[in-house]
Enzyme design. Structure first.
Site, mmCIF file in Angstrom:
data_model
loop_
_atom_site.group_PDB
_atom_site.id
_atom_site.type_symbol
_atom_site.label_atom_id
_atom_site.label_comp_id
_atom_site.label_asym_id
_atom_site.label_seq_id
_atom_site.Cartn_x
_atom_site.Cartn_y
_atom_site.Cartn_z
ATOM 1 C CE LYS A 76 7.129 -4.432 -5.552
ATOM 2 N NZ LYS A 76 6.678 -5.127 -4.512
ATOM 3 C CB SER A 151 4.845 -8.037 -4.646
ATOM 4 O OG SER A 151 4.634 -7.269 -4.139
ATOM 5 C CB SER A 175 4.906 -6.017 -1.222
ATOM 6 O OG SER A 175 4.180 -7.133 -1.351
HETATM 7 N N1 GLN Z 1 0.815 -10.528 -0.308
HETATM 8 C C1 GLN Z 1 -0.213 -9.877 -0.619
HETATM 9 C C2 GLN Z 1 -1.030 -9.609 -1.787
HETATM 10 O O1 GLN Z 1 -0.742 -10.838 -2.692
HETATM 11 C C3 GLN Z 1 0.426 -8.194 -0.583
HETATM 12 C C4 GLN Z 1 1.344 -7.642 -1.442
HETATM 13 C C5 GLN Z 1 1.361 -5.942 -1.617
HETATM 14 O O2 GLN Z 1 2.368 -5.963 0.239
HETATM 15 N N2 GLN Z 1 2.082 -5.553 -2.340
HETATM 16 O O3 GLN Z 1 -1.767 -8.559 -2.031
#
Ligand code: GLN
Length: 495
Positions: A76, A151, A175
């Site tokens: 990532k 994400s 994410s």
């Molecule tokens: N969707 C959540 C956010 O927008 C979690 C994102 C994540 O786990 N990095 O913060």
């Protein structure tokens, strides 16, 4: 999608039936063939992959045995790899080259993994669909008109499309797990503090955790085992021995108590989605588990709590992007104006929204009313889990309330935030938690079936038990093996 697993590749390369060079070459071809359609990668590092493959083959030839020999790995793009662009999918870091390598990545490379490239994400890991990336669009390999989740959307799409054998994601509130569910792969978030965050671009430091994405639980366990453990470069890693997990994963659930959360009743889900989860719970029982009802009365406050704590931490973490030290600088006559112009041009809307919310929640007049209360709620949520785990070994629930949705379907930020309803409470409590494929639904008018994920979560540091339960479920149900992603359009070129 019947590409060999990491376990099989490492075995073959160690036995010299295959070579790292061969594995790297095959993956480079697959990426060239289908990443034009999927868009999982922001950067493909073929040269670096070749160098690593040569080194791995030389080590094997010299008689070494490497746990990840020749295993193709996608990373990532919020994790640093020396000499490669590391962008967090933000314009503010679009041209930044990392001067060092994240500990988690380094451990995998030392164990023989081959770095294929850097994958797309929501900017600074803020989002649930990958649509917040400022640098590229990633599609769900099951249906190119849908999001891969986020994400860690790029990493998950890469594994689902067979463009990587395993991948690293980061999980702050879901994410790794939500996109893994959307793309039909295994995504595992270890206990907070198990895996070093050194070299991971910080979003919310008390929640961020690196974890593996793979096609099987055994592969996820193998990657986890290699990268977990204390790191002097990250003071929040926990000095606790990592139990060996690969090779010890159980095949049945006899004697295992699985908690089904009363507050996560399936009644609000679409009927076809609900049917898949009912079947998943029944399968757990069929495999020998005892299902017990547990209560998490404060879990419903998870999303509200998270959206104070995570933005508060991000407003502080992202203060460093000021045009002076990293990446983009929009030059103005004085320093204050340069900061403002740089941040205005460099950050996307969602990142700005979070910085505003976080700065507000931390400001002196509101600190007690918002930030301190959110911290108290977080403590209550963790206490609820501790109570629930007195009655069960693991908790099962949906990883997400729906399958992958279409692009632009969630314009309202709150509807996007709710995608993490089932993953955020575990993050706030720091628990190990994963998503494993549990079935498919075919949306009305939809061309292809879409995968769903079962989320399994365990007490702090119970990774071994958790992975064992997930493995037994995977073996007993074989959901991931019984379906394949539709044929992807070929030779559409690499971005
Ligand atoms: N969707 C959540 C956010 O927008 C979690 C994102 C994540 O786990 N990095 O913060």
């Amino acid at each position: 999608m019947n590409s060999p697993t990491a376990v099989a590749i490492a075995r073959a390369v160690n036995a010299r039936e295959s070579s790292a060079a061969e594995q790297a070459g095959a993956m480079a071809e697959r990426i060239a063939e289908c990443d034009g359609a999927v868009g999982a990668y922001l950067a493909v590092t073929n040269e670096l992959a070749r160098e690593h493959a040569e080194r791995v083959d030389a080590r094997i030839a010299a008689g070494e045995r490497l746990p990840l020999a020749g295993v193709p790995l996608a990373i990532k793009d919020n994790m640093c790899v020396t000499g490669t662009p590391t962008t967090a999918a933000s314009k503010i870091l679009a041209n930044w080259i990392a001067p060092y390598t994240a500990t988690a990545v380094q451990r995998l490379l030392d164990a023989g993994a081959i770095p294929l490239g850097k994958t797309n994400l929501d900017e600074f890991a803020m989002g649930s669909s990958c649509e917040n990336s400022a640098l590229g669009r990633t599609a769900n390999p099951w249906d190119l008109g849908r999001v891969p989740g986020g994400s860690s959307g790029g990493s998950v799409a890469a594994v689902a499309a067979g463009e990587a054998t395993v991948a690293l994601g980061s999980d702050t509130g879901g994410s790794i797990r939500e996109p893994a569910a959307f793309c039909g792969v295994v995504g595992f978030k270890p206990t907070y503090g198990r895996v070093s965050r050194y070299g991971l671009i910080a979003f919310a430091s008390s929640l961020d955790q690196i974890g593996p994405i793979a096609t099987t639980v055994a592969d996820a366990a193998l990657v986890y085992e290699v990268m977990a453990g204390p790191d002097p470069m990250d003071a929040t890693t926990v000095d606790r021995a990592v139990e060996p997990v690969s090779g010890t994963l159980r095949d049945d659930l006899r004697g295992v108590r699985i908690g089904i959360v009363t507050e996560f009743g399936l009644g609000d889900l679409e009927p076809d989605v609900r049917a898949v989860y009912e079947r998943a719970y029944a399968d757990l029982e069929k495999l020998g588990a005892e299902l017990v009802e547990v209560r998490l009365p404060t879990a419903e406050f998870g999303v509200a709590t998270y959206y104070l704590i995570a933005p508060a931490e991000c407003s502080s973490n992202l203060a460093r992007f000021d045009g002076m030290r990293y990446g983009l600088r929009v030059e103005r006559p004085d320093v204050g104006a340069t900061y403002e112009a740089t941040r205005a041009a460099g950050f996307g809307d969602e990142v700005k929204r979070r910085i505003l919310i976080g700065t507000y929640a931390l400001s002196s007049g509101y600190y007690d009313a918002y930030y301190v209360r959110a911290q108290k709620a977080r403590t209550l949520i963790a206490a609820d889990f501790a109570k629930a785990f007195a009655a069960c070994d693991a908790i099962a629930c949906p990883a997400a309330s729906s399958p992958a949705f279409e692009f632009n379907a969630k314009a309202d930020p709150v509807s996007m935030y709710l995608m993490d309803y089932y993953t955020i409470p575990m993050s706030l409590a720091g628990l190990p938690s994963l998503s494993v494929p549990c079935g498919y639904v075919t949306p009305a008018g939809g061309r292809s079936p879409l995968p769903l994920g079962l989320e399994l979560s365990a007490p702090l540091f119970a990774e071994r038990a958790l992975l064992g339960i997930a493995h037994a479920y995977e073996r007993g149900t074989r959901h991931a093996e019984l379906r394949a992603i539709p044929e992807l359009p070929r030779a559409a070129g690499v971005r």
